[in-house]
Design an enzyme around this catalytic site. Structure first.
Site, PDB file in Angstrom:
ATOM      1  N   TYR A   1       0.858  -1.181   0.000  1.00 61.48           N
ATOM      2  CA  TYR A   1       0.000   0.000   0.000  1.00 61.48           C
ATOM      3  C   TYR A   1       0.899   1.237   0.000  1.00 61.48           C
ATOM      4  O   TYR A   1       1.288   1.748   1.052  1.00 61.48           O
ATOM      5  CB  TYR A   1      -0.900   0.036   1.235  1.00 61.48           C
ATOM      6  CG  TYR A   1      -2.034  -0.955   1.279  1.00 61.48           C
ATOM      7  CD1 TYR A   1      -2.330  -1.795   0.211  1.00 61.48           C
ATOM      8  CD2 TYR A   1      -2.824  -1.049   2.416  1.00 61.48           C
ATOM      9  CE1 TYR A   1      -3.373  -2.694   0.269  1.00 61.48           C
ATOM     10  CE2 TYR A   1      -3.889  -1.947   2.486  1.00 61.48           C
ATOM     11  CZ  TYR A   1      -4.147  -2.765   1.415  1.00 61.48           C
ATOM     12  OH  TYR A   1      -5.188  -3.662   1.490  1.00 61.48           O
TER      13      TYR A   1
ATOM     14  N   PRO B   1     -10.465  -0.039  -6.367  1.00 58.07           N
ATOM     15  CA  PRO B   1      -9.488   0.837  -5.721  1.00 58.07           C
ATOM     16  C   PRO B   1      -9.661   2.324  -6.010  1.00 58.07           C
ATOM     17  O   PRO B   1      -9.013   3.156  -5.393  1.00 58.07           O
ATOM     18  CB  PRO B   1      -8.147   0.338  -6.283  1.00 58.07           C
ATOM     19  CG  PRO B   1      -8.495  -0.273  -7.600  1.00 58.07           C
ATOM     20  CD  PRO B   1      -9.842  -0.901  -7.401  1.00 58.07           C
TER      21      PRO B   1
ATOM     22  N   GLY C   1     -17.436  -1.248  -4.025  1.00 60.99           N
ATOM     23  CA  GLY C   1     -18.179  -2.072  -4.964  1.00 60.99           C
ATOM     24  C   GLY C   1     -17.464  -2.214  -6.286  1.00 60.99           C
ATOM     25  O   GLY C   1     -16.285  -2.558  -6.350  1.00 60.99           O
TER      26      GLY C   1
END
Length: 299
Positions: free
Chosen positions: A69, A225, A221
Site C-alpha cells: 500500500y 481501488p 463495490g
C-alpha cells in the site's frame, strides 16, 4: 445520523483469534493518495497522520494494511508507524503478503513460498514491530495455497506472526489451509456492489466455523481501488434518507448485518469520512431495509 459522538464501540466486538477488535476498523489503503496504489495523487502527510490518530481516538483498534500500500510519496505502513507508535496494547494491526510492487509502483511477480519471509520482515521493519498480529496470505491465482500457507505457518511457529488469515480464496482453499494451521479470518472482496456466489458460500462457511470474515471494497463495490461505488445508488439513497445517513454508511451497515462474524475495514484519508464510517457501526437497518437492499443485489 450524527457521527460526531459515535465511536467504534457502537458496532460491538469480535475476536481475531484471541485478539478482541471492534467490528468497525480502518483500512489503510486510501491513506496514501486520492486513489489506491499509484492510481491517484499522493496524500497530504499531516492529514493522513491526523486521520490515523483520530481513528484510534474514535475507538478503532483494528487496522488493515500491507507493505504494497504505497503511492509515489506515501507508504501506509510508514504512516501508521509515525502516527501510532508506540502502539497501544489493544491495537491489532493486520497485514497481507503475496502480491509485490516494485519501487516504481508497478506490480511484479507475486511471491513464491520462499519469498514470504522477506515480505513478513518488510512489514515488520516498516511498522516497527517485532511480530505481526495477523497476516493474510493473499492468493494470487495459484490453484493450491498449501505451500504458501505452510511457509507462513512456519513463521508463525517462529514467533514472527501471531495469527494467520486468507484473502482472495474459495471455500476449498480455507479447508486446505486449515489442515496446516488455524485460520482466524478470511478477507475477500464483498459488498452490496459486488456479488460472487463462491464468496457467499465462504461467508456462510466462516459463520458456521466461527471464523471472522473481513470484506474489502465494501463501499467501493464495482469501483474497486478508485473510490466509492454507485451501483444500486437509488435504493441505497432511499434507505439512507430514512435513517438520516449517507450512502457509504448504509453500505457499511449492510455489510455488518451479514453476520456477527463480519468485520468492516473502510478506508479513507478524509477526517469527515472517517467519522461517518465509524458511526455506521451504530446504524441498525430494519428487516424491510435489508430486504430492499438484498433484492437489488440479487435481482
Amino acid at each position: 445520523m450524527t457521527s460526531e459522538t459515535i465511536t467504534a464501540e457502537s458496532a460491538g466486538t469480535r475476536h481475531l483469534g484471541d485478539l478482541p477488535v471492534r467490528r468497525v476498523g480502518f483500512g489503510a489503503m486510501r491513506l496514501t493518495g486520492s486513489a489506491a496504489f499509484h492510481l491517484g495523487t499522493p496524500s497530504d502527510r499531516a492529514r493522513s497522520l491526523a486521520v490515523l490518530r483520530r481513528a484510534v481516538e474514535l475507538g478503532v483498534n483494528h487496522i488493515d494494511t500491507a507493505a504494497f500500500y504505497f503511492s509515489s510519496l506515501r507508504s501506509a505502513n510508514e504512516l501508521i508507524n509515525s502516527a501510532l507508535a508506540p502502539y497501544a496494547d489493544d491495537l491489532v494491526i493486520a497485514t497481507k503478503v503475496g502480491p509485490y510492487r516494485d519501487w516504481t509502483g508497478e506490480w511484479g511477480t507475486s511471491a513464491r513460498p520462499e519469498d514470504l519471509r522477506a515480505h513478513v520482515e518488510e512489514n515488520l521493519r516498516q511498522l516497527g514491530r517485532d511480530h505481526l498480529d495477523v497476516v493474510y496470505l493473499r492468493r494470487m491465482r495459484q490453484d493450491s495455497v498449501a505451500e504458501h500457507f505452510g511457509a507462513l505457518a512456519e513463521l508463525r511457529a517462529a514467533g514472527l506472526i501471531r495469527h494467520l488469515g486468507l484473502s482472495g480464496v474459495e471455500p476449498r482453499h480455507l479447508a486446505e489451509a486449515q489442515a496446516i494451521a488455524p485460520v482466524v479470518s478470511v478477507q475477500n472482496r464483498y459488498g452490496l456492489g459486488f456479488h460472487d456466489p463462491a464468496t457467499d458460500a465462504l461467508l456462510a462457511q466462516c459463520r458456521a466455523q466461527g471464523i471472522a470474515f473481513v470484506p474489502f471494497y465494501a463501499i467501493a463495490g464495482e469501483a474497486g481501488p478508485r473510490g466509492a461505488g454507485t451501483d444500486h445508488e437509488e435504493e441505497v439513497r432511499a434507505v439512507a434518507r430514512a435513517h438520516g445517513a449517507s450512502s457509504a454508511q448504509v453500505r457499511i451497515a449492510w455489510t455488518l448485518h451479514q453476520g456477527p462474524h463480519v468485520l468492516a475495514v473502510p478506508g479513507t484519508g478524509d477526517p469527515d469520512h472517517l467519522a461517518e464510517n465509524v458511526a455506521a457501526g451504530a446504524l441498525r437497518l430494519t428487516g424491510a431495509d435489508l430486504a430492499r437492499l438484498d433484492g437489488v443485489r440479487t435481482g
